[in-house]
Design a protein around this motif. Structure first.
Motif, short mmCIF file in Angstrom:
data_model
loop_
_atom_site.label_atom_id
_atom_site.label_comp_id
_atom_site.label_asym_id
_atom_site.label_seq_id
_atom_site.Cartn_x
_atom_site.Cartn_y
_atom_site.Cartn_z
N ALA A 1 0.83 -1.20 0.00
CA ALA A 1 0.00 0.00 0.00
C ALA A 1 0.87 1.26 0.00
N GLU A 2 1.96 1.23 0.73
CA GLU A 2 2.88 2.38 0.75
C GLU A 2 3.39 2.67 -0.65
N SER A 3 3.73 1.62 -1.40
CA SER A 3 4.18 1.81 -2.78
C SER A 3 3.08 2.41 -3.63
N ALA A 4 1.85 1.95 -3.47
CA ALA A 4 0.72 2.47 -4.24
C ALA A 4 0.41 3.92 -3.88
N ILE A 5 0.50 4.25 -2.60
CA ILE A 5 0.26 5.62 -2.15
C ILE A 5 1.29 6.56 -2.76
N ALA A 6 2.55 6.13 -2.75
CA ALA A 6 3.62 6.97 -3.32
C ALA A 6 3.39 7.23 -4.79
N LEU A 7 2.87 6.25 -5.53
CA LEU A 7 2.60 6.43 -6.95
C LEU A 7 1.43 7.36 -7.21
N SER A 8 0.45 7.39 -6.31
CA SER A 8 -0.80 8.10 -6.56
C SER A 8 -0.89 9.49 -5.93
N GLU A 9 -0.03 9.80 -4.97
CA GLU A 9 -0.26 10.99 -4.15
C GLU A 9 -0.14 12.30 -4.92
N SER A 10 0.66 12.34 -5.99
CA SER A 10 0.78 13.61 -6.72
C SER A 10 -0.53 13.98 -7.39
N ALA A 11 -1.25 13.00 -7.90
CA ALA A 11 -2.53 13.27 -8.56
C ALA A 11 -3.70 13.24 -7.57
N TYR A 12 -3.56 12.42 -6.53
CA TYR A 12 -4.64 12.26 -5.55
C TYR A 12 -4.06 12.41 -4.14
N PRO A 13 -3.88 13.65 -3.69
CA PRO A 13 -3.24 13.89 -2.38
C PRO A 13 -3.98 13.24 -1.21
N ASN A 14 -5.28 12.95 -1.38
CA ASN A 14 -6.03 12.40 -0.24
C ASN A 14 -5.54 11.01 0.16
N VAL A 15 -4.87 10.28 -0.74
CA VAL A 15 -4.39 8.95 -0.34
C VAL A 15 -3.26 9.07 0.67
N ARG A 16 -2.44 10.13 0.56
CA ARG A 16 -1.40 10.34 1.56
C ARG A 16 -2.01 10.91 2.84
N GLN A 17 -2.99 11.80 2.67
CA GLN A 17 -3.64 12.38 3.85
C GLN A 17 -4.36 11.31 4.66
N ARG A 18 -4.85 10.27 3.98
CA ARG A 18 -5.59 9.20 4.64
C ARG A 18 -4.72 7.96 4.87
N GLU A 19 -3.40 8.14 4.79
CA GLU A 19 -2.48 7.01 4.89
C GLU A 19 -2.70 6.18 6.15
N ALA A 20 -2.86 6.84 7.29
CA ALA A 20 -3.03 6.11 8.55
C ALA A 20 -4.29 5.25 8.51
N ALA A 21 -5.38 5.83 8.01
CA ALA A 21 -6.65 5.08 7.94
C ALA A 21 -6.54 3.92 6.97
N ILE A 22 -5.86 4.14 5.84
CA ILE A 22 -5.69 3.09 4.83
C ILE A 22 -4.93 1.90 5.44
N LYS A 23 -3.81 2.20 6.08
CA LYS A 23 -2.98 1.13 6.63
C LYS A 23 -3.65 0.43 7.80
N ALA A 24 -4.39 1.19 8.61
CA ALA A 24 -5.09 0.57 9.74
C ALA A 24 -6.16 -0.40 9.24
N GLU A 25 -6.90 0.02 8.22
CA GLU A 25 -7.95 -0.84 7.66
C GLU A 25 -7.34 -2.09 7.04
N LEU A 26 -6.26 -1.91 6.30
CA LEU A 26 -5.60 -3.06 5.68
C LEU A 26 -5.07 -4.03 6.73
N GLN A 27 -4.40 -3.50 7.73
CA GLN A 27 -3.83 -4.36 8.76
C GLN A 27 -4.92 -5.15 9.48
N ARG A 28 -6.02 -4.48 9.76
CA ARG A 28 -7.13 -5.14 10.47
C ARG A 28 -7.75 -6.24 9.60
N GLU A 29 -8.04 -5.91 8.35
CA GLU A 29 -8.66 -6.89 7.46
C GLU A 29 -7.73 -8.06 7.15
N GLU A 30 -6.44 -7.74 6.94
CA GLU A 30 -5.49 -8.81 6.64
C GLU A 30 -5.35 -9.76 7.83
#
Length: 880
Positions: free
Chosen positions: A329-358
């Motif tokens: 996910a970190e790799s995907a966020i790094a690729l997308s953040e220039s066009a979609y800044p909200n993925v970096r802004q929501r990084e903590a929520a993204i990783k928490a959801e992924l960790q929980r689901e995984e």
């Protein structure tokens, strides 16, 4: 590609496209959320979807021309992801749109210009298609653009006529294909050959409206809707063999490969497919979570959960045993953040959801392996060599257990899996899941689409006015437009203006009346379809006609209750952020007249002390009488001030801000009190988990508090009368009764066992001797399964070497059978588990257990004598 060999990154392609059309007076608009405004689809599945109301004529566009890079998700072909060159769940669609401005000639000219002069494609590498009857487009390509006739292909309706659904806007389209092998000549060009051609730009000429009978009528305002696939353009311009090896995805694939210790280019096709699936799905996942979607078992939450689980599954298939999704996910966020800044802004929520689901899914895999082991044992006990497809699909679909793992584990046990049966079950599931979720249906409440060009959108005046004089624009009865409707009829009414709030942002619609000359309509609900407010109600008196002038009046008591509860949700969210965790965000809400419900993201349950503190904080703010400040601001300014966005809401360039200074500031279109003191009091009823990482608080406030207290008081009085105690003595009395009940239950269980033993002891006289072994086969009446098991074990102890099979019908429709075998019987090749499972089938059931003791169940009590007779016969045959 001859004239521009320069490498272009995915980000550069996106920016070049948007800049090209910005220079041609197109307004660059941001990508809409993946949570669509359109209720007919789960996710944003096309670049044009955010403009649906404009294409229907229900909303006046702010700009005549627009251009976007729209993020989209489609899952109808999810099984093809990673297996083909170009199937994705997540993709970006570059588009330019004209709302009644330019049309075919200009759209085609710009499409050719950006393809050849900007991106540098040689005309020899391009082929175009047109709708078979669209002579106008054919002539523009041939005469104005100069494309040779051999490179203009006429295709039928399935390929080159765009429709939004069974009715609504539609029109022919023209597509531009890239030809990887122009040296093969222009004869017999087959655009279906995807080894040679790839369609990268689709120009839709939206010029007709289709009615329910299939008739086409020209639209008053013709529109242009185009789509250029960013991933496909990257594949062509970066000269890679498929979309996955572009710079938009491949760095994610490399990260996954490094974690697994494999190299993509030197891997076999199976490993490459898994790496592609991980690369594709993790892009979809980060954007879904960034857009406030949370994993669940329904709707778009289920789509998210399924994608995460597929990522984990394919990680396991390539050798990753631990948790890894946050790294990719970190790799995907790094690729997308220039066009979609909200993925970096929501990084903590993204990783928490992924960790929980995984983490949860890895536990699911462990459980699945145990269930599979039971299935394998049953297959072996039956003497079979194949796991049926239905069992494998149940493991996959219900328990989330990967089919590939089922196959691998089966192979280790010298078994196979019924692949055909599994695929058949999968096809049925896919057919059920595709349906309406993956089609763009531009119809509005059945028949409103037909009226879109003839009636104006509803003007909402309900923030400041509880009543209004309005005109009846449309009447629908069972979804069909009518000119009039009589008393007793359930109707849906559209007015030119209304004070009724329509269900939105979790707040339910207002109630009230629509009245006129001899007419009374009771309004029970109001919903918003695009920009039409649809009033659901029943005509109580008179005949209502289209064109009537009426008075629309909300129920003020209901409105006061709703706005008290809505403001209370704002205060509740602020209190949760202050007391529990600043990172808490809303995951859903309900604001009704009698209560409120607030769902929020939190990985743990709140303590009783925290719940009390939150409740006290809200009541403190209520008592402090904070006045509301309502403003309409540019969205950038509102966000800069710190306004919180409500879950699932869509916002334009200007937004309504509800601010209780120093307490809460949110973007919200709902109705609210003018001062917190109007709420009166706030009471939390419950706090509980509703999904992984999602908690729910239910509460009441304002006038609804009295209803809640009256109900509680009635219940307490009733219990006090029944137990003949004072209200304050109720807890002790209930505790005493619970203790008495537990003791009684223990005594009852003991008596049941003693009764079963007493009944079974009488069976010792019936023991038969067969081949040196004693056997007892009998039915005991009204004995529960546990007592039956105890009785069988006791009998075996008493007879020593032998076999005991007991059956009972403990309750209607339920059969219990127990088998207890001594070691000497086991040596004869008899296993209690396998034996009792086969016998139970006669009663319509099954079961199993250890070689010496096993239990089974069934449903057909009438077959129990037959089953026990078969047991006796089988024992005599085996032991004699």
């Amino acid at each position: 590609m001859s004239s521009n060999p320069q490498y272009l990154s995915g980000n550069e392609i996106r920016n070049i496209f948007l800049d090209f059309f910005a220079q041609r007076e197109h307004q660059i608009l941001p990508s809409a959320s993946l949570v669509p405004e359109d209720p007919t689809v789960l996710l944003t599945i096309a670049g044009m979807l955010p403009f649906k109301p404009i294409f229907l004529g229900q909303r006046t566009p702010e700009f005549k021309r627009a251009t976007t890079s729209q993020k989209c998700i489609r899952t109808n072909d999810i099984e093809n992801v990673g297996r083909t060159k170009r199937h994705h769940t997540f993709f970006e669609m570059l588009g330019n749109f004209s709302f009644g401005d330019y049309f075919k000639e200009q759209a085609i000219a710009w499409g050719w210009e950006i393809s050849t002069q900007v991106f540098g494609f040689s005309p020899q590498n391009l082929v175009v298609s047109v709708f078979e009857d669209d002579d106008e487009a054919f002539e523009i390509w041939r005469d104005q653009i100069g494309v040779s006739v051999a490179r203009i292909k006429r295709l039928g309706e399935d390929d080159n006529f765009w429709v939004s659904g069974p009715t609504g806007p539609c029109g022919p389209c023209s597509e531009i294909y890239y030809d990887f092998h122009p040296e093969r000549g222009e004869e017999n060009i087959d655009l279906e050959d995807d080894t040679r051609f790839i369609e990268f730009y689709n120009l839709v000429f939206m010029q007709y409206n289709r009615d329910a009978s299939g008739n086409l009528t020209p639209l008053q305002n013709k529109n242009i809707d185009t789509g250029m696939g960013l991933d496909r353009m990257a594949q062509i311009l970066q000269k890679v063999p498929n979309n996955y090896e572009t710079d938009l995805i491949f760095p994610i694939i490399q990260t996954a490969g490094q974690i697994a210790g494999v190299d993509y280019h030197s891997s076999d096709e199976k490993t490459k497919t898994s790496l592609k699936v991980i690369g594709d799905h993790i892009r979809a996942v980060i954007h879904m979570i960034a857009d406030e979607i949370r994993a669940s078992n329904v709707g778009r939450g289920y789509v998210l959960r399924r994608l995460i689980r597929r990522v984990v599954r394919h990680g396991r298939l390539i050798g990753i045993s631990g948790e890894f999704t946050t790294q990719v996910a970190e790799s995907a966020i790094a690729l997308s953040e220039s066009a979609y800044p909200n993925v970096r802004q929501r990084e903590a929520a993204i990783k928490a959801e992924l960790q929980r689901e995984e983490s949860n899914f890895l536990r699911t895999l462990d459980r699945g392996e145990k269930l599979l082991e039971e299935i394998i044992q049953e297959v072996k006990q039956r003497g079979e060599t194949k796991i049926n497809g239905e069992s494998a699909f149940t493991l996959y679909d219900t328990h989330g257990f990967p089919f590939e793992l089922t196959q691998e584990i089966a192979e280790e046990n010298n078994l196979t899996v019924d692949v055909e049966g599994f695929q058949k079950a999968m096809e049925i599931q896919q057919q059920d899941s595709r349906g309406a979720h993956e089609t763009i249906d531009l119809t509005v409440q059945g028949s409103l689409d037909k009226l879109a060009e003839h009636i104006q959108v509803t003007e909402f005046i309900g923030y400041t006015q509880p009543a209004a004089t309005a005109k009846v624009e449309a009447i629908l009865v069972e979804g069909v437009c009518q000119e009039e409707a009589e008393a007793g009829t359930e109707v849906q009414i559209v007015l030119d203006k209304t004070p009724f709030y329509a269900e939105s942002g979790g707040q339910i619609g207002d109630r009230g009346y629509i009245s006129g000359d001899g007419i009374v309509v009771r309004v029970e609900d109001v919903k918003k379809e695009s920009d039409f407010f649809v009033h659901f109600g029943r005509i109580e008196r008179g005949t209502l006609r289209v064109g009537d002038n009426v008075t629309a009046q909300i129920d003020p008591a209901c409105r006061r209750r709703a706005q008290a509860n809505h403001t209370a949700t704002h205060l509740l969210q602020a209190a949760l952020k202050k007391i529990v965790d600043e990172g808490i965000s809303q995951a859903g809400s309900l604001v009704s007249f009698d209560r409120l419900r607030f769902d929020f993201n939190c990985p743990r349950a709140l303590t009783a002390e925290e719940v009390q503190q939150v409740e006290e904080q809200v009541n403190t703010w209520i008592a402090e009488a904070h006045a509301a400040k309502v403003e309409v601001l540019p969205i950038a300014e509102a966000k800069a001030r710190g306004a919180v966005a409500m879950f699932g809401e869509k916002y334009g360039d200007e937004v309504r801000v509800i601010d209780f200074p120093s307490v809460s500031m949110e973007l919200c279109g709902g109705t609210h009190v003018s001062n917190t003191a109007e709420i009166g009091v706030f009471k939390i009823i419950s706090e509980a988990g509703v999904a992984s990482g999602v908690r729910r608080i239910e509460a009441v406030s304002g006038p609804a508090i009295l209803d809640y207290l009256n109900l509680r008081d009635k219940v307490v009085k009733d219990l006090s009368d029944r137990f003949k105690v004072k209200p304050e003595e109720l807890p002790d009395r209930i505790t005493s009764l619970q203790s008495e009940l537990r003791n009684s239950q223990k005594e009852l269980e003991t008596l049941k066992v003693q009764l079963a033993i007493a009944k079974s002891d009488s069976l010792l006289q019936t023991a038969q001797t067969v081949g040196g072994h004693k056997i007892i086969v009998a039915q005991l009446e009204d004995v529960d399964p546990e007592s039956l098991k105890t009785a069988a074990e006791r009998l075996l102890q008493k007879i020593g070497n032998g076999a005991v099979v007991l059956g009972s019908v403990p309750e209607a429709g339920k059969v219990s059978i127990v088998a207890a075998f001594s070691p000497e019987v086991n040596k004869k090749g008899l296993q209690a588990g396998k034996f009792v499972g086969a016998i139970a089938k006669i009663c319509g059931g099954g079961g199993g257990g250890r070689p010496n003791l096993a239990q089974a169940g069934g449903r057909d009590a009438s077959k129990l004598p037959d089953a026990l007779g078969q047991a006796e016969s089988d024992l005599k045959s085996a032991l004699g």
